[in-house]
Design an enzyme around this catalytic site. Structure first.
Site, short mmCIF file in Angstrom:
data_model
loop_
_atom_site.label_atom_id
_atom_site.label_comp_id
_atom_site.label_asym_id
_atom_site.label_seq_id
_atom_site.Cartn_x
_atom_site.Cartn_y
_atom_site.Cartn_z
N CYS A 1 -9.62 -3.77 13.50
CA CYS A 1 -8.75 -2.82 13.10
C CYS A 1 -9.89 -1.26 13.49
O CYS A 1 -10.51 -0.54 14.64
CB CYS A 1 -9.07 -1.82 12.39
SG CYS A 1 -9.76 -1.98 11.05
N HIS B 1 -11.86 -0.59 6.91
CA HIS B 1 -10.11 -0.30 7.84
C HIS B 1 -10.91 1.48 8.53
O HIS B 1 -11.43 2.38 7.45
CB HIS B 1 -8.88 -0.26 7.16
CG HIS B 1 -8.15 0.54 7.99
ND1 HIS B 1 -7.59 -0.17 8.69
CD2 HIS B 1 -7.54 1.32 7.72
CE1 HIS B 1 -6.74 0.33 9.96
NE2 HIS B 1 -6.87 1.56 8.83
#
Length: 632
Positions: free
Chosen positions: A474, A404
């Protein structure tokens, strides 16, 4: 049709990136979404064949249109070059050369910029690029100016409108006069030919006098537009506008990459003027003195002239100047410049490139403005287990981490987890980053400019409803943000990781679970009830856009973001489901312009009250010294 209501072409190849970039002509008619990933996404991304696409298919249609060679009138095009961490408009001389070649259907051609020759290649796989004799490459993009209608054409007239000018057009600058001389002529018109200062009411009166084809309902737009211009140009904050303030504002309006950049320059100047009232005149006179007959045409000086100006400025500094805020860093920057034989505006001082510097570039040196570092925060969602578990579950593929990511710039972290959030770096639900990767370029984009981009361009692209851990996550968000900030992609291994595992059984099984875990974060205090709560400085989502849009009605005065980073005050003449038609005053020409089909993301209500408290406007992010608001 792009969000801004007109075809908004862009060919902004990430020329300095090592990743492959595909730039293809715009498709005619409808485009199958499977083909959409072959096309660039306007200013958001330039997606190569190995990159997964950003955003749902319906948004790909809107982003991909007009990418490639211009489809509309060449006369309506503006051209930009990526340098010094931002998109800068090319000079009028270079713009003229480009248009002449496009008229002749020439795709690879030379242009002269100052004393340097650059080759412009519109066919490159990296998008449009400029290359000089030393092999120096700069990415370029083109953008259509507003498809504005003349004052005789209204939304109800049904007549075919003639192309007009953008709100930043310079009615007195047609190439026959050097730029600063044209602006002096403009001031003479605004001031009534008197060598005096003018008040806000006098500027409003001048705009009323010059406004052709004015309708009664346009009076409010004329008054508010003129008052807004006065507020932004009056640096002394004394209620009177001087010639030097007008020249300064109009030069920056012509040469600065965005109003956010202009405002940041002026914020520092206002601080200096409080202590040294004559400093603006000193800066202007020095810049004008450096202009040669050739460079005066576009008000751009050569690298040698810039170095000479820096030496003269340092020699002229007084003891009082040394006490100005930020003067220490400004002096250090100028001293480094004076030790160089050549100047490059996008590389460390000392590179053997003779660039042309605008008034905006000159002020950045004088004021000591510098670039901001951009970092990529990488969080390993496997908590260190990916290295040994990934070959077992992902068909033999081994990963250092399951990533992420968030982008850290200007002391804030920006990330996507269903909503788009601005947080304190490292203070997110993912804990401390596993890796902090300094990205290979720095940015001149401001924090305000970045948040405006997030609200207008990304809040509708990255939502709770379309979050997908494999195709729209993301990392796609951080890639879009990095392209905006530095015109480069995030590392390839991070961006391509979902694509490498999406066909495995484990990925398909975990996909729904991960979507719920990672794509349902919500800001504290929102009406949403599902998902983890995030304590963030700011968040952006479509709900805010809907709330703002519902408050507008026909006749409302609005702030219209007519171009990336630039706004004007307009009146809504017709409101549709997701867009509207606008009317506004072009202050320079005095004409009232019309724009149809403006997307709701680019209009917001004009604030009704003047907020005189310190800080920044929550609506626009701009300092309250300069943000547009209602003028009684």
């Amino acid at each position: 049709r792009g969000r801004r209501g007109g075809a908004r072409g862009s060919l902004a190849g990430a020329a300095s990136s090592s990743h492959g970039v595909v730039s293809l002509p715009a498709p005619r008619g409808e485009m199958d979404w499977r083909d959409a990933k072959r096309f660039a996404l306007s200013d958001l991304s330039f997606v190569g064949s190995n990159y997964s696409f950003l955003g749902p298919p319906e948004r790909m249609h809107r982003r991909a249109h007009m990418v490639g060679m211009p489809m509309g009138p060449i006369d309506d095009l503006r051209f930009f070059v990526w340098r010094s961490g931002d998109w800068h408009p090319v000079s009028k001389a270079v713009e003229h050369q480009i248009k002449m070649n496009l008229f002749q259907n020439t795709r690879v051609f030379d242009v002269l910029q100052g004393s340097r020759k650059w080759s412009v290649d519109t066919t490159s796989d990296d998008g449009w690029v400029m290359v000089n004799a030393d092999g120096k490459r700069r990415a370029m993009k083109y953008q259509e100016t507003l498809d504005t209608s003349g004052p005789q054409a209204t939304p109800s007239s049904g007549g075919k409108a003639k192309p007009g000018r953008t709100p930043r057009s310079m009615d007195f600058y047609n190439g026959s006069l050097p730029l600063i001389d044209a602006l002096r002529t403009e001031w003479s018109f605004v001031s009534g030919g008197r060598d005096v200062t003018i008040t806000k009411d006098e500027l409003i009166s001048a705009c009323k006098t010059s406004s052709a084809h004015m309708e009664e309902q346009d009076m409010g737009v004329i008054i508010q537009s003129a008052a807004d211009t006065f507020k932004k140009a009056d640096l002394n904050r004394d209620g009177r506008l001087e010639l030097d303030e007008w020249l300064h504002y109009r030069l920056l309006e012509n040469q600065a990459p965005s109003f956010y950049a202009l405002a940041q320059v002026n914020e520092r100047l206002i601080q200096w003027l409080k202590q040294q009232p004559g400093i603006l005149s000193r800066v202007l006179r020095l810049f004008e003195a450096c202009l040669s007959e050739q460079s005066a045409q576009d008000a751009r000086i050569t690298g040698a002239q810039l170095i000479d100006a820096a030496r003269k400025w340092l020699d002229s500094l007084s003891l009082g100047d040394y006490k100005l805020p930020g003067m220490k860093s400004a002096r250090e920057q100028l001293e480094r410049l004076t030790k160089s034989e050549k100047v490059s505006l996008d590389e460390p001082v000392g590179e053997a490139v003779d660039d042309c510097a605008s008034y905006y570039d000159f002020l950045n040196y004088v004021l000591g403005r510098g670039k901001a570092e951009v970092q990529l925060y990488q969080y390993d969602l496997s908590n260190g287990k990916a290295w040994w578990i990934s070959p077992l579950v992902f068909c033999g593929q081994q990963f250092e981490g399951i990533w992420h990511t968030g982008v850290v710039v200007h002391g804030r972290e920006y990330w996507f987890g269903g909503g788009v959030f601005e947080s304190t770096p490292g203070d997110t639900p993912f804990g401390q980053p596993t890796k902090v990767v300094p990205l290979p370029a720095q940015t001149m984009r401001t924090r305000d400019e970045l948040w405006s981009f997030v609200q207008q361009e990304l809040s509708g692209e990255f939502t709770r409803g379309n979050y997908d851990v494999l195709t729209h996550n993301c990392n796609h968000f951080t890639d879009a943000l990095c392209l905006f900030l530095i015109n480069q992609h995030i590392p390839k291994d991070v961006l391509q990781q979902p694509q490498q595992v999406m066909n495995t059984c484990v990925a398909r099984l975990l996909r729904p679970v991960l979507n719920r875990m990672l794509g349902r974060f919500r800001a504290e205090g929102t009406s949403e009830t599902e998902g983890g709560v995030v304590i963030a400085d700011r968040s952006a989502d479509e709900g805010e856009v809907e709330e703002t849009w519902s408050a507008l009605e026909t006749g409302s005065l609005v702030v219209y973001d007519y171009e990336e980073g630039w706004t004007c005050i307009a009146r809504v003449v017709a409101k549709h489901e997701t867009d509207c038609d606008l009317r506004w005053l072009d202050v320079r020409s005095g004409a009232v312009r019309v724009k149809r089909g403006v997307d709701r993301h680019f209009v917001r209500p004009l604030p009704k009250e003047v907020d005189r408290s310190p800080g920044r406007s929550p609506q626009s992010g701009v300092s309250k010294l300069f943000c547009s608001c209602y003028h009684p």
